[in-house]
Write an enzyme that holds these catalytic residues in place. Structure first.
Site, PDB file in Angstrom:
ATOM      1  N   CYS A 269     -21.285  20.370 -48.084  1.00  0.00           N
ATOM      2  CA  CYS A 269     -20.918  18.996 -47.702  1.00  0.00           C
ATOM      3  C   CYS A 269     -20.027  19.170 -46.487  1.00  0.00           C
ATOM      4  O   CYS A 269     -18.809  19.098 -46.562  1.00  0.00           O
ATOM      5  CB  CYS A 269     -20.166  18.312 -48.837  1.00  0.00           C
ATOM      6  SG  CYS A 269     -21.164  18.113 -50.316  1.00  0.00           S
ATOM      7  N   ALA A 270     -20.633  19.440 -45.350  1.00  0.00           N
ATOM      8  CA  ALA A 270     -19.920  20.106 -44.257  1.00  0.00           C
ATOM      9  C   ALA A 270     -19.288  19.201 -43.204  1.00  0.00           C
ATOM     10  O   ALA A 270     -18.344  19.624 -42.530  1.00  0.00           O
ATOM     11  CB  ALA A 270     -20.882  21.057 -43.561  1.00  0.00           C
ATOM     12  N   ALA A 271     -19.803  18.001 -43.022  1.00  0.00           N
ATOM     13  CA  ALA A 271     -19.328  17.190 -41.881  1.00  0.00           C
ATOM     14  C   ALA A 271     -17.923  16.632 -42.127  1.00  0.00           C
ATOM     15  O   ALA A 271     -17.601  16.297 -43.273  1.00  0.00           O
ATOM     16  CB  ALA A 271     -20.300  16.032 -41.657  1.00  0.00           C
ATOM     17  N   GLY A 274     -14.795  20.778 -40.234  1.00  0.00           N
ATOM     18  CA  GLY A 274     -13.503  21.467 -40.158  1.00  0.00           C
ATOM     19  C   GLY A 274     -13.552  22.830 -40.840  1.00  0.00           C
ATOM     20  O   GLY A 274     -13.129  23.850 -40.278  1.00  0.00           O
ATOM     21  N   LYS A 275     -14.123  22.843 -42.044  1.00  0.00           N
ATOM     22  CA  LYS A 275     -14.128  24.106 -42.801  1.00  0.00           C
ATOM     23  C   LYS A 275     -15.224  25.045 -42.292  1.00  0.00           C
ATOM     24  O   LYS A 275     -15.051  26.255 -42.270  1.00  0.00           O
ATOM     25  CB  LYS A 275     -14.260  23.817 -44.296  1.00  0.00           C
ATOM     26  CG  LYS A 275     -13.069  23.018 -44.791  1.00  0.00           C
ATOM     27  CD  LYS A 275     -13.132  22.640 -46.227  1.00  0.00           C
ATOM     28  CE  LYS A 275     -12.029  21.658 -46.591  1.00  0.00           C
ATOM     29  NZ  LYS A 275     -12.193  20.291 -46.010  1.00  0.00           N
ATOM     30  N   ASP A 291     -25.256  18.549 -44.539  1.00  0.00           N
ATOM     31  CA  ASP A 291     -24.628  17.262 -44.874  1.00  0.00           C
ATOM     32  C   ASP A 291     -25.714  16.209 -44.980  1.00  0.00           C
ATOM     33  O   ASP A 291     -26.713  16.258 -44.259  1.00  0.00           O
ATOM     34  CB  ASP A 291     -23.599  16.850 -43.820  1.00  0.00           C
ATOM     35  CG  ASP A 291     -22.588  15.856 -44.376  1.00  0.00           C
ATOM     36  OD1 ASP A 291     -21.468  16.278 -44.744  1.00  0.00           O
ATOM     37  OD2 ASP A 291     -22.928  14.659 -44.458  1.00  0.00           O
ATOM     38  N   ASP A 317     -29.790  16.074 -48.631  1.00  0.00           N
ATOM     39  CA  ASP A 317     -28.981  15.832 -49.827  1.00  0.00           C
ATOM     40  C   ASP A 317     -28.848  17.171 -50.563  1.00  0.00           C
ATOM     41  O   ASP A 317     -29.860  17.746 -51.000  1.00  0.00           O
ATOM     42  CB  ASP A 317     -29.714  14.789 -50.689  1.00  0.00           C
ATOM     43  CG  ASP A 317     -28.935  14.430 -51.938  1.00  0.00           C
ATOM     44  OD1 ASP A 317     -28.146  15.276 -52.422  1.00  0.00           O
ATOM     45  OD2 ASP A 317     -29.121  13.308 -52.445  1.00  0.00           O
ATOM     46  N   ASP A 336     -17.198  21.127 -50.685  1.00  0.00           N
ATOM     47  CA  ASP A 336     -16.102  20.184 -50.433  1.00  0.00           C
ATOM     48  C   ASP A 336     -16.645  18.799 -50.790  1.00  0.00           C
ATOM     49  O   ASP A 336     -17.127  18.061 -49.923  1.00  0.00           O
ATOM     50  CB  ASP A 336     -15.716  20.292 -48.947  1.00  0.00           C
ATOM     51  CG  ASP A 336     -14.424  19.579 -48.630  1.00  0.00           C
ATOM     52  OD1 ASP A 336     -13.635  19.337 -49.554  1.00  0.00           O
ATOM     53  OD2 ASP A 336     -14.201  19.272 -47.440  1.00  0.00           O
ATOM     54  N   CYS A 389     -10.491  16.207 -52.005  1.00  0.00           N
ATOM     55  CA  CYS A 389      -9.191  15.683 -51.558  1.00  0.00           C
ATOM     56  C   CYS A 389      -8.815  14.539 -52.505  1.00  0.00           C
ATOM     57  O   CYS A 389      -8.369  13.488 -52.089  1.00  0.00           O
ATOM     58  CB  CYS A 389      -9.229  15.247 -50.091  1.00  0.00           C
ATOM     59  SG  CYS A 389     -10.491  14.031 -49.705  1.00  0.00           S
TER      60      CYS A 389
END
Ligand SMILES: C[S@@+](CC[C@H](N)C(=O)[O-])C[C@H]1O[C@@H](n2cnc3c(N)ncnc32)[C@H](O)[C@@H]1O
Length: 456
Positions: A269-271, A274-275, A291, A317, A336, A389
């Site tokens: 879940c990359a967008a 940052g990571k 993503d 997905d 993430d 988060c």
């Protein structure tokens, strides 16, 4: 404080008879859209800022962010000042009134100019008949300002959070809930990640100090905390990829996953990346950044280009592995997860308005599906780091406990040396702990299944 020049020139004529919309009209429209849950605050501000100069953009942002932080208190003040509730079709008037009250009560804007501008917004918004109403309400607020600002009769108005969220945070963190609610209403720190491929953190802190920017090391190895936020473009070496903006809690994710050279790593879940970028700054690994949102993938691309890094990008997905996975197992997976974002309310104050218990339930279902599907793409001996988060146990430790019950080949690993609380099923960082945002981490390792399905 709003400058007189900004107030004076808002309704100028632009082009062929078109009247330029004032900042106050933009503010009222953003707040109205938030009331109707049409979109989130960042997207609305982007849309409404397209033709604004930097000062006006900043003013619009201050008004709208500030209103989100005082949302429930402003709602209570408004209902005291109005004789009767507004009709559903006139909710824009409620947004106009709240913007005016916020500027008069919290921003110290010039009274006469602010009242007159918001009265004019009634016309821009097709409600000229409400000029007198808005004028009367704002003038009444000016007269009773001190008293109205002091009155906070409910938990919602006291903490400026919806009741369900106050209850959830109180039940989840009985020793910390008040601090968490207070921290959610303060301005977040600006934190940088120094690109360790290009320079060392101490050297960058020295560069900032020479420029007169006060900075110190953060808790995460590459992090630098700024005493005051600055525009990114003014940061030395930003365009050249020396630094990125990233909260230190986010930076811990890549540190915990500990990428190694030549590993094949999935960032599921990359967008906005940052990571992904941090993993690549730390190692010569092959990162596949996936993503569901094609539009958000373009932001990963921008970050990779600025930092001079390469990753394979896939729009898909994550829970439908049949549509994107080539059956080659990954050495490591970073998950993430999309979540309630209740750990970053200080950064995104509209989260308190956009989330509900119902939306939370559907998020949890989606998280479970992504978690189960990506687990299958991990090789035996591989590691999968789950992060959110969020500060809500349902999305974090409960999710991991249930996952371990479903997957006999999964083992939870202790994470040492990071700031946070041990929940038994992962580490929870609360926004009250030094520096970083609210964040959750659980590191899982895949073991060989035995004949009877129980892990070795
Ligand atoms: C918390 S954000 C990721 C932040 C990112 N890891 C970073 O550090 O910049 C969650 C992301 O998950 C994506 N997402 C949501 N549902 C997804 C799904 N089913 N499959 C893949 N990505 C998904 C969202 O578009 C969003 O970009």
């Amino acid at each position: 404080m709003a400058s007189i020049s900004t107030l004076d020139r808002t309704d100028s004529v632009a082009g062929a008879g078109r009247v330029k919309k004032s900042i106050r009209a933009h503010a009222a429209e953003v707040i109205d859209a938030l009331q109707n849950q049409q979109s989130n605050l960042d997207a609305l501000l982007r849309k409404h800022s397209v033709h604004l100069n930097p000062n006006d953009k900043k003013l619009l942002q201050s008004i709208c962010y500030g209103i989100c932080r005082e949302w429930f208190h402003l709602e209570a003040i408004e209902s005291q000042l109005l004789d009767k509730p507004l009709k559903a079709r006139d909710q824009i008037l409620s947004a106009i009134v709240r913007c005016g009250i916020f500027e008069l009560g919290w921003m110290g804007s010039k009274e006469h100019a602010v009242v007159s501008e918001y009265v004019d917004v009634t016309v821009t918004e097709g409600r000229p008949w409400a000029r007198g109403l808005v004028n009367a309400v704002l003038r009444q607020f000016i007269r009773k300002k001190s008293e109205l600002k002091m009155e906070r009769h409910s938990a919602q108005t006291l903490w400026n959070h919806p009741q369900w969220l106050i209850d959830a945070i109180q039940q989840s963190w009985p020793d910390h809930w008040e601090r968490v609610l207070v921290e959610n209403n303060v301005h977040p720190p600006m934190t940088l990640r120094v690109n360790r491929q290009k320079l060392d953190r101490d050297a960058y802190i020295e560069t900032l100090t020479t420029q007169g920017i006060e900075a110190a090391s953060g808790s995460a190895p590459d992090s630098v905390r700024l005493a005051k936020p600055v525009p990114v473009q003014s940061l030395e070496g930003f365009a050249e990829g020396f630094v990125s903006v990233q909260d230190e809690s986010s930076q811990w994710a890549s540190i915990i996953l500990n990428p190694q050279d030549h590993e094949r790593i999935l960032d599921a879940c990359a967008a906005p990346g940052g990571k992904t970028c941090h993993l690549l700054e730390m190692s010569d690994s092959q990162v596949i950044a996936l993503d569901v949102s094609e539009q958000r993938l373009s932001r990963i691309k921008e970050n990779l280009v600025r930092l001079g890094l390469r990753a394979e990008l896939i729009a898909a997905d994550a829970s439908h592995t049949e549509s994107w996975w080539d059956q080659h197992a990954f050495d490591a997976v970073l998950l993430d997860l999309p979540c309630s974002a209740t750990g970053v309310i200080r950064r995104h104050p509209d989260v308190r308005l956009m989330r509900s218990e119902t939306s939370l339930r559907s998020l949890i279902g989606m998280q479970t599906m992504i978690l189960d599907a990506t687990w299958d793409t991990l090789k035996i001996g591989g590691r999968l780091l789950v992060t959110t988060c969020s500060i809500l146990p349902q999305e974090n430790q409960h999710q991991i406990r249930k996952f371990l019950e479903r997957h006999a080949d999964a083992r939870l690993t202790t994470i040492d040396g990071i700031p946070g609380l041990d929940t038994l099923y992962g580490t929870q960082h609360l926004p009250t702990h030094a520096g970083g945002d609210g964040f959750f981490y659980a590191l899982l390792v895949k073991s060989e299944p035995t004949n009877n399905g129980v892990s070795a």
